[in-house]
Write an enzyme that holds these catalytic residues in place. Structure first.
Site, PDB file in Angstrom:
ATOM      1  N   ALA A 152       4.304   2.414   8.245  1.00 22.67           N
ATOM      2  CA  ALA A 152       5.597   1.921   9.054  1.00 22.67           C
ATOM      3  C   ALA A 152       6.407   3.147   8.792  1.00 22.67           C
ATOM      4  CB  ALA A 152       6.143   0.844   8.456  1.00 22.67           C
ATOM      5  N   ALA A 180       1.617  -4.633  14.183  1.00 16.47           N
ATOM      6  CA  ALA A 180       0.827  -3.432  13.730  1.00 16.47           C
ATOM      7  C   ALA A 180       0.811  -2.352  14.874  1.00 16.47           C
ATOM      8  CB  ALA A 180      -0.647  -3.664  13.157  1.00 16.47           C
ATOM      9  N   HIS A 188       0.993  -1.191  -0.077  1.00 19.01           N
ATOM     10  CA  HIS A 188      -0.052   0.000   0.021  1.00 19.01           C
ATOM     11  C   HIS A 188       1.013   1.228   0.003  1.00 19.01           C
ATOM     12  CE1 HIS A 188      -3.910  -2.208   0.150  1.00 19.01           C
ATOM     13  NE2 HIS A 188      -3.479  -2.996   1.267  1.00 19.01           N
TER      14      HIS A 188
END
Length: 195
Positions: free
Chosen positions: A111, A153, A89
């Site tokens: 990230a 995550a 993405h």
């Protein structure tokens, strides 16, 4: 001619890894035309070559900023990225100047491989080979993330993570998974499953 062949081989590897790692990818042409993470990595590769020439550093930074505007991925041209990096993405990924990323690494959207000081020198993380960094995770400072580690995550990592470990939480803590568990690292696509 060998340089051109090597360059084309690296570009093809970038396409192949995206197609193999993303179950939504249907073809190499789709990846080449529609994957901002791949576009960001390709632009980085050119900007990094420019960065190594002192007279081209400003041009390299401007190219990196254009890629950021186009893809939503910010990769400093001074960072060192390994082969077959896949940015899934892409939006919101940040990779700082002194970051080092091994081969076969996956970064999910949001990230950050960032710093936590304004001092000169090594101030960004080093990721080993085969590391997976979950969506929204922040890895801050000159920490080492060992080969095959998984970062969950939204984890915030501020200390080293050993090879093969799973780090989750804020601040991130190491979670161990029994080798007998049905959720061994090789079978898990999303490190957040360990939370």
């Amino acid at each position: 001619m060998p340089r051109v062949r090597r360059f084309l081989s690296v570009l093809r590897d970038d396409l192949e890894v995206a197609r193999l790692r993303d179950p939504a990818a249907r073809s190499l042409i789709e990846v080449a035309l529609g994957y901002p993470g791949v576009h960001a990595v390709w632009t980085y590769r050119l900007a990094h070559r420019m960065w190594r020439e002192p007279g081209l550093r400003l041009a390299a930074r401007l190219l990196a900023q254009a890629a950021r505007a186009a893809t939503g991925v910010e990769i400093h041209p001074g960072a060192r990225l390994g082969q077959r990096l896949f940015i899934d993405h892409g939006m919101g990924v940040v990779i700082g100047e002194t970051a080092e990323v091994g081969d076969d690494v996956v970064l999910f959207h949001g990230a950050t491989l960032g710093g936590k000081t304004m001092h000169h020198g090594k101030r960004h993380p080093t990721l080993g080979d085969g590391v997976v960094v979950g969506a929204g995770a922040k890895i801050l400072g000159p920490v080492w993330i060992g080969n095959g580690a998984q970062i969950g995550a939204n984890a915030v990592v501020i200390t080293d993570v050993p090879a093969g470990a799973v780090a989750v939480g804020v601040p991130a803590k190491i979670r161990t998974v029994s080798r007998d568990s049905p959720l061994i690292a090789a079978d898990v696509d999303d490190p957040a499953i360990y939370i």
